[in-house]
Scaffold this motif. Sequence first.
Motif, PDB file in Angstrom:
ATOM      1  N   LEU A   1       0.519  -1.330   0.269  1.00 22.90           N
ATOM      2  CA  LEU A   1       0.510  -0.024  -0.104  1.00 22.90           C
ATOM      3  C   LEU A   1       0.963   1.247  -0.183  1.00 22.90           C
ATOM      4  N   ASN A   2       1.739   1.079   0.864  1.00 27.82           N
ATOM      5  CA  ASN A   2       2.769   2.347   0.978  1.00 27.82           C
ATOM      6  C   ASN A   2       3.748   2.583  -0.328  1.00 27.82           C
TER       7      ASN A   2
ATOM      8  N   TYR B   1      -3.206  11.169  -7.772  1.00 30.32           N
ATOM      9  CA  TYR B   1      -3.627  11.584  -6.430  1.00 30.32           C
ATOM     10  C   TYR B   1      -4.240  12.835  -6.149  1.00 30.32           C
ATOM     11  N   LYS B   2      -3.676  14.454  -7.044  1.00 30.78           N
ATOM     12  CA  LYS B   2      -4.246  15.255  -7.437  1.00 30.78           C
ATOM     13  C   LYS B   2      -5.537  15.616  -7.805  1.00 30.78           C
ATOM     14  N   LYS B   3      -5.543  15.043  -8.493  1.00 30.64           N
ATOM     15  CA  LYS B   3      -7.006  14.533  -9.718  1.00 30.64           C
ATOM     16  C   LYS B   3      -7.785  13.745  -8.434  1.00 30.64           C
ATOM     17  N   ILE B   4      -8.280  13.148  -8.167  1.00 24.62           N
ATOM     18  CA  ILE B   4      -8.769  12.528  -6.686  1.00 24.62           C
ATOM     19  C   ILE B   4      -9.046  13.644  -5.091  1.00 24.62           C
TER      20      ILE B   4
ATOM     21  N   GLU C   1       3.180   5.970  -5.840  1.00 23.32           N
ATOM     22  CA  GLU C   1       3.068   5.736  -7.061  1.00 23.32           C
ATOM     23  C   GLU C   1       2.504   6.876  -7.816  1.00 23.32           C
ATOM     24  N   ILE C   2       0.995   6.848  -6.657  1.00 25.66           N
ATOM     25  CA  ILE C   2      -0.282   7.705  -7.583  1.00 25.66           C
ATOM     26  C   ILE C   2      -0.235   8.940  -6.686  1.00 25.66           C
ATOM     27  N   LYS C   3       0.837   8.968  -6.003  1.00 25.49           N
ATOM     28  CA  LYS C   3       0.986  10.799  -5.771  1.00 25.49           C
ATOM     29  C   LYS C   3       2.407  11.239  -6.793  1.00 25.49           C
TER      30      LYS C   3
END
Length: 250
Positions: A224-225, A237-240, A230-232
């Motif tokens: 998860l970490n 992450y920014k889109k969400i 990776e999504i950051k």
Amino acid sequence: MQNYKKFLLAAAVSMAFSATAMAETLKMGIEAAYPPFNNKDASGNVVGFDKDIGDALCAKMKIEKCEVYVSDWDGIIPALNAKKFDFLISSLSITDERKQAVDFTDPYYSNKLQFIAPKATADFKTDAAYLKGKIIGAQRATLAGTYLEDKLPDTEAKLYDTQENAYLDLTSGRLDGILADKYVQYEWLKSKDGSAYEFKGDPVVESDKIGIAVRKGDPLRERLNKALAEIKADGTYKKINDKYFPFSIE
């Protein structure tokens, strides 16, 4: 030739079995009563920031099926440890007390605790002297509830099973104010019911780190970490974040 056909059949069965074995299903635990982080839409589907982050993490980890398990807030950590789901992504503050029961990932957002009260209460203050004898609501088993009990012992803390029930008592005049996560209150203050209320004073807790919980020693934490980093990095992450807030909550 017959032996060759048997070999091909065995190989095909083995490959099919391997593919099935590799398919992975994970369940995420969510309260689904804490908008905009987690809630249910008109069709009963779980939605919100937490759900979207959970889905994005599952996609990065190439999880074939990522399901949602809804749990009442009071029993959400016991449900995780009872293996009702695999990870808990429900705006859970990282605290030393909770670390005794679960392991946390790196924080996936930061929050603040702040009071709200009626706009008409212009003299509302957040110090202990003013709040003595006042009735202040908070959700049970949260950082806000603990703050009221530990830091403001002369305030009458009224604790609720959900944040929504605290809002109902506030609008019914049974509370002088509420202490809760700033970004949850930010959303409610924009609603019709919340339009007569406002933030009071500065946040009383400035850096409330929110993490994903897994069972003690579960290697899923590291996966998860990695997915969170990776999504950051790739902008997911920014889109969400931008879908729910006009500012960064990272």
